[in-house]
Design a protein around this motif. Structure first.
Motif, short mmCIF file in Angstrom:
data_model
loop_
_atom_site.label_atom_id
_atom_site.label_comp_id
_atom_site.label_asym_id
_atom_site.label_seq_id
_atom_site.Cartn_x
_atom_site.Cartn_y
_atom_site.Cartn_z
N SER A 36 0.87 -1.17 0.00
CA SER A 36 0.00 0.00 0.00
C SER A 36 0.91 1.23 0.00
O SER A 36 1.50 1.59 1.02
CB SER A 36 -0.91 -0.02 1.24
N ALA A 37 1.04 1.83 -1.18
CA ALA A 37 1.98 2.95 -1.34
C ALA A 37 1.32 4.26 -0.95
O ALA A 37 0.12 4.45 -1.14
CB ALA A 37 2.44 3.02 -2.80
N GLY A 38 2.12 5.18 -0.42
CA GLY A 38 1.65 6.55 -0.23
C GLY A 38 1.50 7.22 -1.58
O GLY A 38 1.91 6.66 -2.60
N PRO A 39 0.91 8.42 -1.63
CA PRO A 39 0.69 9.08 -2.93
C PRO A 39 2.00 9.45 -3.62
O PRO A 39 2.92 9.95 -2.99
CB PRO A 39 -0.10 10.33 -2.57
N ILE A 40 2.05 9.15 -4.91
CA ILE A 40 3.24 9.44 -5.73
C ILE A 40 2.72 10.01 -7.05
O ILE A 40 1.75 9.48 -7.62
CB ILE A 40 4.04 8.14 -6.00
N ARG A 41 3.38 11.04 -7.56
CA ARG A 41 2.91 11.66 -8.80
C ARG A 41 3.21 10.75 -10.01
O ARG A 41 4.37 10.60 -10.40
CB ARG A 41 3.59 13.01 -8.99
N THR A 42 2.17 10.12 -10.56
CA THR A 42 2.31 9.25 -11.74
C THR A 42 1.16 9.59 -12.69
O THR A 42 0.29 10.40 -12.34
CB THR A 42 2.17 7.76 -11.35
N LEU A 43 1.14 8.93 -13.86
CA LEU A 43 0.04 9.18 -14.81
C LEU A 43 -1.31 8.84 -14.19
O LEU A 43 -2.26 9.63 -14.25
CB LEU A 43 0.23 8.33 -16.06
N ALA A 44 -1.41 7.67 -13.54
CA ALA A 44 -2.69 7.25 -12.95
C ALA A 44 -3.13 8.24 -11.87
O ALA A 44 -4.30 8.61 -11.79
CB ALA A 44 -2.57 5.85 -12.37
N ALA A 45 -2.17 8.69 -11.05
CA ALA A 45 -2.51 9.58 -9.94
C ALA A 45 -3.02 10.93 -10.45
O ALA A 45 -3.85 11.57 -9.80
CB ALA A 45 -1.30 9.77 -9.04
N SER A 46 -2.57 11.33 -11.64
CA SER A 46 -2.97 12.65 -12.15
C SER A 46 -4.46 12.69 -12.46
O SER A 46 -5.05 13.76 -12.60
CB SER A 46 -2.15 13.03 -13.38
N GLY A 47 -5.11 11.51 -12.55
CA GLY A 47 -6.55 11.47 -12.79
C GLY A 47 -7.39 11.72 -11.55
O GLY A 47 -8.60 11.90 -11.64
N ILE A 48 -6.75 11.74 -10.37
CA ILE A 48 -7.50 11.89 -9.12
C ILE A 48 -7.62 13.38 -8.79
O ILE A 48 -6.61 14.10 -8.78
CB ILE A 48 -6.79 11.14 -7.97
N GLY A 49 -8.84 13.82 -8.52
CA GLY A 49 -9.07 15.24 -8.23
C GLY A 49 -8.22 15.71 -7.04
O GLY A 49 -8.05 14.99 -6.07
N ASP A 50 -7.67 16.94 -7.14
CA ASP A 50 -6.90 17.55 -6.05
C ASP A 50 -5.73 16.69 -5.57
O ASP A 50 -5.39 16.67 -4.38
CB ASP A 50 -7.81 17.83 -4.83
N PHE A 51 -5.08 16.00 -6.50
CA PHE A 51 -3.99 15.09 -6.09
C PHE A 51 -2.84 15.86 -5.44
O PHE A 51 -2.21 15.38 -4.50
CB PHE A 51 -3.50 14.28 -7.29
N ARG A 52 -2.58 17.07 -5.95
CA ARG A 52 -1.49 17.91 -5.39
C ARG A 52 -1.72 18.13 -3.89
O ARG A 52 -0.81 18.02 -3.07
CB ARG A 52 -1.47 19.23 -6.17
N LYS A 53 -3.00 18.45 -3.55
CA LYS A 53 -3.33 18.69 -2.13
C LYS A 53 -3.10 17.44 -1.30
O LYS A 53 -2.65 17.50 -0.16
CB LYS A 53 -4.81 19.10 -2.00
N MET A 54 -3.43 16.30 -1.90
CA MET A 54 -3.25 15.02 -1.20
C MET A 54 -1.76 14.80 -0.90
O MET A 54 -1.38 14.40 0.20
CB MET A 54 -3.75 13.92 -2.13
N LEU A 55 -0.92 15.10 -1.88
CA LEU A 55 0.53 14.95 -1.69
C LEU A 55 1.01 15.84 -0.55
O LEU A 55 1.76 15.41 0.33
CB LEU A 55 1.27 15.36 -2.96
#
Ligand code: NAD
Length: 265
Positions: free
Chosen positions: A189-208
């Motif tokens: 179970s990985a913590g958030p990492i900036r990848t192509l798949a992650a870029s589809g999740i709303g507000d991913f920057r805030k999550m990071l």
């Protein structure tokens, strides 16, 4: 000699050199494993071929995990080329982008729910079925990638949450089924990492940013850190571990309140 020498690994889910699957491929190659990679479609083919060259130039095959015939072909080709298989890494996830923001209840469609579960969870079971005959007598290891959103409700992760919960339950059922054949099944179970798949999740920057502030280690994790833990879990060093979900997230899952938000350093 690395701790995966003489091991043969199929890694599904490389899309770029930012992919978690790529961090895993590099770590496994460094530890001596031979690596086979797949690409989802022709758009990704060249990039995956380049990644393959950087980790020993093993087999590279097309694979859309929704296509049973392609799954069969991949394992037939590995059987013809290698004769056996020690490791399968499943680093695949997908849900329609428009369902990864806003209200889970309002935005989740029947089609999106089914698609997220088919691609992100069922495909791990399908890969295990294909790999099983090639892993007999070899202490094989199956590994998938999950996220905290499968255990807790998080903003915007939405339909991927139930899909990851299903994936984690599948890990336990698969471990129970295959343990008698010496095949172990685990998840990271990985913590958030900036990848192509992650870029589809709303507000991913805030999550990071939130994770970096709240995690006991006060930072996010890298694909190298996820790669190292994955290599360990698929090696004989982890021979007693199966049916497990190992968090590689700087400890984020272990705290209820953000340290920095509460005035900690
Ligand atoms: P990524 O975009 O680099 O990788 C996702 C991969 O899934 C891609 O290679 C894509 O081609 C593949 N894929 C999607 N649909 C497919 C299909 N039908 N057939 C075959 N392949 C398909 O992103 P990533 O973040 O490295 O994702 C890898 C895994 O890690 C996913 O399961 C993801 O949920 C999980 N994960 C990611 C994070 C994160 O923050 N990035 C955190 C925890 C878990």
């Amino acid at each position: 000699m690395g701790f995966l020498s003489n091991r043969k690994a199929l890694i599904v889910g490389v899309a770029s050199n930012r992919s978690i699957a790529w961090g895993i491929a590099e770590a496994m190659h460094r530890e001596g494993a031979e690596i086979a990679l797949t690409y989802q479609n022709d758009k990704l083919k060249r990039r995956v071929e380049q990644c393959s060259k950087a980790c020993g130039g093993g087999p590279v095959m097309p694979l859309d995990v929704t296509d049973d015939a392609q799954i069969d072909t991949v394992f037939q080709e590995l059987s013809d080329t290698w004769g056996h298989l020690d490791i399968v890494v499943h680093a695949v996830g997908f849900a329609p982008r428009e369902e990864l923001e806003g209200s889970f209840v309002d935005n989740t469609t029947r089609g999106g729910y089914g698609m997220a579960h088919d691609i992100s969870a069922y495909s791990f079971v399908a890969l295990a079925r294909g790999a099983r005959p090639l892993m007999q007598g070899r202490n094989g290891s199956l590994l998938t990638l999950t996220y905290l959103g499968g255990e807790r409700a998080l903003p915007n992760y939405n339909v991927m949450g139930p899909a990851k919960a299903s994936l984690e339950a599948s890990v336990r059922y698969m471990a129970s089924d295959l343990g008698g054949e010496g095949i172990r099944v685990n998840a990271v179970s990985a913590g958030p990492i900036r990848t192509l798949a992650a870029s589809g999740i709303g507000d991913f920057r805030k999550m990071l940013d939130f994770n970096a502030a709240a995690a006991p280690m006060r930072r996010n994790v890298s694909i190298d850190e996820v790669g190292n833990t994955s290599a360990f879990l698929c090696s004989d060093l982890a021979s007693g571990i199966t049916g497990e979900v190992v968090h590689v997230d700087g400890g984020f899952h272990s705290v209820a309140l953000a340290g920095s938000a509460m005035g900690g350093s």
